[in-house]
Design an enzyme around this catalytic site. Structure first.
Site, PDB file in Angstrom:
ATOM      1  N   GLU A   1       0.850  -1.190   0.000  1.00 16.94           N
ATOM      2  CA  GLU A   1       0.000   0.000   0.000  1.00 16.94           C
ATOM      3  C   GLU A   1       0.886   1.240   0.000  1.00 16.94           C
ATOM      4  O   GLU A   1       1.585   1.508   0.963  1.00 16.94           O
ATOM      5  CB  GLU A   1      -0.908   0.001   1.239  1.00 16.94           C
ATOM      6  CG  GLU A   1      -1.734   1.279   1.343  1.00 16.94           C
ATOM      7  CD  GLU A   1      -2.458   1.417   2.696  1.00 16.94           C
ATOM      8  OE1 GLU A   1      -2.738   0.397   3.350  1.00 16.94           O
ATOM      9  OE2 GLU A   1      -2.731   2.568   3.080  1.00 16.94           O
TER      10      GLU A   1
ATOM     11  N   ARG B   1       0.613  10.359   0.375  1.00 15.12           N
ATOM     12  CA  ARG B   1       0.947  11.403   1.356  1.00 15.12           C
ATOM     13  C   ARG B   1       2.203  12.157   1.004  1.00 15.12           C
ATOM     14  O   ARG B   1       2.667  12.985   1.780  1.00 15.12           O
ATOM     15  CB  ARG B   1       1.149  10.770   2.737  1.00 15.12           C
ATOM     16  CG  ARG B   1      -0.115  10.245   3.331  1.00 15.12           C
ATOM     17  CD  ARG B   1       0.144   9.707   4.708  1.00 15.12           C
ATOM     18  NE  ARG B   1      -0.770   8.612   4.945  1.00 15.12           N
ATOM     19  CZ  ARG B   1      -0.678   7.771   5.967  1.00 15.12           C
ATOM     20  NH1 ARG B   1       0.293   7.909   6.837  1.00 15.12           N
ATOM     21  NH2 ARG B   1      -1.548   6.805   6.099  1.00 15.12           N
TER      22      ARG B   1
ATOM     23  N   LYS C   1     -10.980  -2.051   6.407  1.00 13.01           N
ATOM     24  CA  LYS C   1      -9.796  -1.700   7.182  1.00 13.01           C
ATOM     25  C   LYS C   1     -10.296  -1.224   8.554  1.00 13.01           C
ATOM     26  O   LYS C   1     -11.241  -0.436   8.624  1.00 13.01           O
ATOM     27  CB  LYS C   1      -9.069  -0.575   6.453  1.00 13.01           C
ATOM     28  CG  LYS C   1      -8.059   0.208   7.279  1.00 13.01           C
ATOM     29  CD  LYS C   1      -7.242   1.119   6.375  1.00 13.01           C
ATOM     30  CE  LYS C   1      -6.503   2.174   7.169  1.00 13.01           C
ATOM     31  NZ  LYS C   1      -5.294   2.640   6.496  1.00 13.01           N
TER      32      LYS C   1
HETATM   33  C1  3PG Z   1      -2.245   3.914   7.754  1.00 15.45           C
HETATM   34  O1  3PG Z   1      -1.942   4.735   6.930  1.00 15.45           O
HETATM   35  O2  3PG Z   1      -3.036   3.004   7.538  1.00 15.45           O
HETATM   36  C2  3PG Z   1      -1.637   4.027   9.082  1.00 15.45           C
HETATM   37  O3  3PG Z   1      -1.351   5.344   9.373  1.00 15.45           O
HETATM   38  C3  3PG Z   1      -0.389   3.231   9.225  1.00 15.45           C
HETATM   39  O4  3PG Z   1      -0.181   3.224  10.555  1.00 15.45           O
HETATM   40  P1  3PG Z   1       1.227   2.889  11.212  1.00 15.45           P
HETATM   41  O5  3PG Z   1       2.201   3.895  10.696  1.00 15.45           O
HETATM   42  O6  3PG Z   1       0.955   3.054  12.694  1.00 15.45           O
HETATM   43  O7  3PG Z   1       1.579   1.486  10.852  1.00 15.45           O
END
Ligand code: 3PG
Length: 213
Positions: free
Chosen positions: A47, A51, A134
């Site tokens: 994924e 961003r 999710k």
């Molecule tokens: C996402 O984008 O799904 C989460 O922000 C990922 O979260 P993490 O950085 O805590 O794994």
């Protein structure tokens, strides 16, 4: 693509490995080696979060790596959906769900993993035909105990918990009957991407790929 077909597809993708890396890639030159390391370690579904300014080019580049299934994360608007699809994303992930976002994914034929954190949000998505979601933000929304509790009244929904998931707490989620896989950025730490530690990322990926579920 109907929501039901979308969930069939995202179930397939989430079934590929216990962990879906959540990637925040700033530098396009690191895209291919990062994908290669993760895929070599046993994590094919990736994924790429929208961003960073480079994200769409990162998706394009990673899509050329053999053995991977590259999706776009942080989809917030219909424009994000169109851009992700045009870049070659095979699936989309959103922290939540809006009517406009769901419609755009339908129109663009992009299988979506929509986000939900509460029973009502999950039920609303189930009503539309989505049964693979999710769970976000997983740890802040109550972690594995909250997700386990959700599974009692709504066992037909499966989840990919994301947000605060780590190697340490991933097994708690993966032990749940309503968790197909987890998502997390811990498998590709920013510092290791920046320093080009591809073998280190491959090692982390291999450990993650061997988590039992
Ligand atoms: C996402 O984008 O799904 C989460 O922000 C990922 O979260 P993490 O950085 O805590 O794994």
């Amino acid at each position: 693509m109907t929501p039901r077909d979308a969930s069939i597809k995202t179930r397939e993708i989430c079934g590929l490995a216990p962990v879906v890396p959540v990637l925040v890639i700033e530098d396009l030159t690191t895209a291919v080696p990062t994908a290669e390391a993760l895929i070599a370690g046993g994590l094919p579904a990736l994924e790429v979060t929208l961003r960073t300014p480079a994200a769409l080019d990162v998706i394009k580049a990673m899509a050329t790596v053999k053995g991977g299934v590259v999706g776009a994360g942080t989809l917030l608007t219909p424009a994000d959906v169109r851009a992700a699809k045009a870049a070659g994303a095979k699936f989309g992930v959103s922290p939540g769900a809006t009517d406009a976002l769901l419609q755009a994914c339908k129109d663009e034929d992009l299988p979506l993993l929509p986000g939900a954190a509460t029973a009502s949000e999950a039920m609303a998505l189930l009503e539309r035909g989505y049964d693979m979601l999710k769970f976000f933000p997983a740890e802040a929304a109550g972690g594995a105990p909250a997700l386990k509790a959700m599974g009692a009244p709504i066992p037909q929904i499966s989840f990919c918990p994301t947000g605060g998931v780590t190697l340490k707490n991933a097994p708690d989620y993966l032990a749940l009957t309503n968790t197909l896989c987890v998502g997390g950025s811990w498998v590709a730490p920013k510092s290791m991407i920046q320093s080009g530690d591809w073998s280190g990322i491959e090692d982390i990926a291999r450990t993650a790929a061997n988590l039992s579920r």
